[in-house]
Scaffold this active site. Structure first.
Site, short mmCIF file in Angstrom:
data_model
loop_
_atom_site.label_atom_id
_atom_site.label_comp_id
_atom_site.label_asym_id
_atom_site.label_seq_id
_atom_site.Cartn_x
_atom_site.Cartn_y
_atom_site.Cartn_z
N SER A 292 0.76 -1.33 0.01
CA SER A 292 -0.03 0.07 -0.04
C SER A 292 0.76 1.18 -0.04
O SER A 292 0.28 2.46 -0.26
CB SER A 292 -0.92 -0.16 1.26
OG SER A 292 -0.08 -0.15 2.42
N PRO A 294 2.88 4.54 -1.11
CA PRO A 294 2.85 5.60 0.00
C PRO A 294 1.49 5.89 0.53
O PRO A 294 1.38 6.81 1.40
CB PRO A 294 3.60 6.81 -0.47
CG PRO A 294 3.15 6.51 -2.05
CD PRO A 294 2.98 5.22 -2.35
N ASP A 315 2.64 -3.04 4.07
CA ASP A 315 3.90 -2.88 3.38
C ASP A 315 4.95 -3.36 3.85
O ASP A 315 5.03 -3.25 5.15
CB ASP A 315 3.95 -1.51 3.02
CG ASP A 315 5.08 -1.10 1.95
OD1 ASP A 315 4.39 -1.09 0.70
OD2 ASP A 315 6.16 -1.08 1.99
N ASP A 342 5.51 -9.11 5.62
CA ASP A 342 5.85 -9.65 4.06
C ASP A 342 4.41 -10.39 3.61
O ASP A 342 3.84 -11.03 4.26
CB ASP A 342 6.97 -10.69 4.27
CG ASP A 342 7.41 -11.28 2.94
OD1 ASP A 342 6.64 -10.87 1.98
OD2 ASP A 342 8.44 -12.19 2.90
N ASP A 359 -1.08 -4.19 -5.67
CA ASP A 359 -0.27 -3.31 -6.50
C ASP A 359 1.14 -4.03 -6.50
O ASP A 359 1.86 -3.32 -5.64
CB ASP A 359 -0.49 -1.98 -6.35
CG ASP A 359 0.15 -1.02 -7.25
OD1 ASP A 359 0.37 -1.52 -8.47
OD2 ASP A 359 0.51 -0.04 -7.00
N CYS A 416 2.82 -1.50 -12.67
CA CYS A 416 3.26 -0.28 -13.74
C CYS A 416 4.33 -1.03 -14.41
O CYS A 416 5.25 -0.35 -14.85
CB CYS A 416 3.60 0.85 -12.76
SG CYS A 416 5.17 0.25 -11.61
#
Length: 572
Positions: A292, A294, A315, A342, A359, A416
């Site tokens: 997640s 920033p 995260d 993790d 993501d 991305c």
């Protein structure tokens, strides 16, 4: 008393040139001829000073001849024209010469373009050798165009003795030099974009527009836009989003306005809106954002949930998790639990979520405009390392999700990156190892994912995934897929080993024990098997061909074999 001035003389005053007084008895004809001589001499002097070519200076004799040859009306016209030309910077003849030169330059340019076109259409493009490779970017640019022109009609335009691979290798080397990529990444991009590669590379050289996301927990997009416009920000709403604004220019830093500090908006790339829109979180749900930092997607999910339910923001990097804390407080979110584990072991800690957003960390080949170092730093090992990590994370995300959820049971996977190994390859792994299926993302634009790519063949439902490119959508390169978890677990079918007359191998003892049908004890050299009623054990003695289990017939065959109950015998 002073001397009186004659009344017929012109008085000299400010701004007037002093003229010598002439004899009042002189003839009027001589006065006119003298004035004409002076004006004609002035005209010749002006032309001499402005013309680039040297001209002969007029002497007194030529001035007198000019005055004698021209009548009074002609000289008056010349003098009037000279007075008008004084107002212009250039003389008419100079303007005409400049216009002719401009027209000549334009004709030369068109002729050169036509010549280049004719040469390209008639001559064969010769590939350079290793010693002829020039570092001049202009030459490289022209060679790229020449090679592309040959590849468009390779059979008719190729050089004798050169194959298509020779031209492709030369094109890859020139593109690497011109755009500063390594050969591995350029080869991958050439496979992905066979016809629009150059457009994609040029789009990566330009930054994406600055976008912000309105925090619906504190304000509305209309009110926020008006407040920023009053501060000198030039912006427009994003058509496909209800909370997005794109900023074209601004007089104040977007990250230092009172609205930003009050949590009215978040600086966030437009492509980061897409995974949350595909997830479509509902109120009073239990949602996990596995990677997640920033916190842009986390705060967007919380805004769509209207601060209800429970949101877990995880995260693996504790330092990056601090940014989540800061943004969550600034945006006014209070239904979020922030943790740092993790993601691969998260199912052992907590599971049963209605929706999960992953993501995943990736190679970043879709955000080259933000991080140009990707051009030279990524290789095959980096792609494989990222793909392996992503497969582990998506398996964990699916395990965290609750298939029996009344409102959810969905997993959204996004990266991305534009690499097939990190996108379609990871989704294909999830479809083969988990009981999930692909569902529509709900996004109205974007290209469909690859069903066939080179030698790879994926499930037909892979077309439900979405790809976004900078040269087509003016967004960062992005991939979004939405999975739905189905009840039950997916296991590979067991492989059973049975005896055949050709090999004569015994059946697997493990498969028999797994079905709980009994144990088989065999001794070499024996064909007799005794089975007692009500017993799960089967014994075989040497020297006997009879089989007497309860309810079975006798079989006299040296190769006969006892099979557990529930497994069919194969006879010759």
């Amino acid at each position: 008393m002073g001397r009186k001035r004659p009344l017929d003389k012109t008085p000299s005053g400010p701004g007037r040139k002093h003229k010598k007084q002439e004899d009042p008895g002189a003839a009027p004809e001589q006065k006119k001829r003298k004035r004409l001589k002076v004006k004609a001499g002035a005209v010749l002097e002006k032309k001499k000073s402005k013309k680039p070519l040297p001209v002969e200076e007029p002497d007194s004799d030529s001035s007198e001849e000019l005055a004698d040859e021209f009548p009074e009306e002609g000289v008056a016209a010349v003098s009037a024209g000279s007075d008008d030309s004084d107002q212009d910077i250039l003389l008419p003849i100079e303007k005409k010469a400049k216009k002719q030169k401009k027209q000549q330059d334009e004709d030369d340019r068109l002729a050169e373009e036509e010549l280049q076109t004719n040469l390209a259409a008639t001559e064969t493009i010769v590939l350079p050798s290793g010693q002829e490779l020039a570092p001049d970017l202009t030459i490289i640019r022209q060679r790229i165009r020449d090679v592309q022109f040959v590849l468009a009609d390779f059979k008719a335009r190729r050089q004798e003795g050169k194959s298509r691979s020779d031209y492709l290798n030369q094109l890859r080397q020139d593109l690497c030099t011109y755009y500063s990529y390594n050969e591995f990444l350029m080869g991958k991009l050439m496979d992905l974009f066979p016809t629009e590669l150059e457009t994609f590379l040029n789009a990566n050289e330009e930054p994406r527009p600055m976008t912000i996301r309105t925090n619906s927990l504190k304000t509305r997009r209309r009110d926020l836009a008006q407040a920023l416009i009053n501060r000198g920000v030039n912006l427009d709403p994003i058509k496909w989003s209800k909370v997005g604004l794109v900023i074209y220019s601004t007089e104040v830093p977007p990250g230092a306005t009172p609205e930003y500090l009050a949590g009215h908006y978040m600086l966030q790339g437009a492509s980061s809106f897409l995974p949350v829109m595909a997830l479509a979180p509902q109120e009073n749900e239990r949602i996990l954002d596995m990677c997640s930092a920033p916190g842009g997607k986390t705060t967007y999910i919380a805004a769509l949930m209207k601060n209800t339910g429970c949101l877990f923001a995880n995260d693996a990097n504790p330092d990056r998790a601090k940014a989540i804390v800061s943004n969550v407080h600034r945006m006014g979110v209070h239904n979020t639990v922030i943790c740092s584990y993790d993601g691969r072991v998260f199912p052992k800690i907590m599971h049963g979520f209605d929706r999960v957003l992953l993501d995943a960390p990736c190679s970043g080949t879709g955000v080259i405009s933000k991080d140009p170092e990707v051009k030279m730093s990524k290789d095959e090992k980096d792609i494989q390392r990222c793909a392996h990590l992503q497969k582990e994370l998506i398996a964990a995300a699916i395990d965290c999700c609750d298939a029996k959820s009344k409102t959810g049971g969905y997993i959204v996977y996004s990266t991305c990156s534009i690499m097939v190994e990190e996108n379609e390859g990871v989704i294909d792994y999830a479809l083969r190892t988990r009981n999930v299926r692909l569902v529509p993302t709900g996004l109205d634009f974007g290209q469909s994912g690859f069903v066939n790519f080179q030698q790879q063949r994926y499930h037909p439902s892979m077309k439900l995934t979405k790809r976004f490119y900078p040269h087509q959508h003016n967004l960062d390169g992005f991939f979004v897929a939405k999975l739905q978890k189905l009840p039950g677990e997916k296991h590979a079918p067991p492989k059973e080993k049975t005896q055949t007359p050709e090999n004569g191998k015994p059946a697997s003892a493990k498969s028999s024990a797994a079905k709980g049908k009994g144990k088989t004890n065999s001794q070499p050299g024996g064909g007799k098997t005794n089975s007692k009623p009500g017993s799960g054990k089967t014994k075989s003695k040497p020297g006997s061909g009879k089989t007497t289990p309860a309810g079975q017939t006798q079989a006299k065959s040296p190769k006969a074999k006892a099979t557990p109950k529930g497994i069919l015998k194969k006879k010759k």
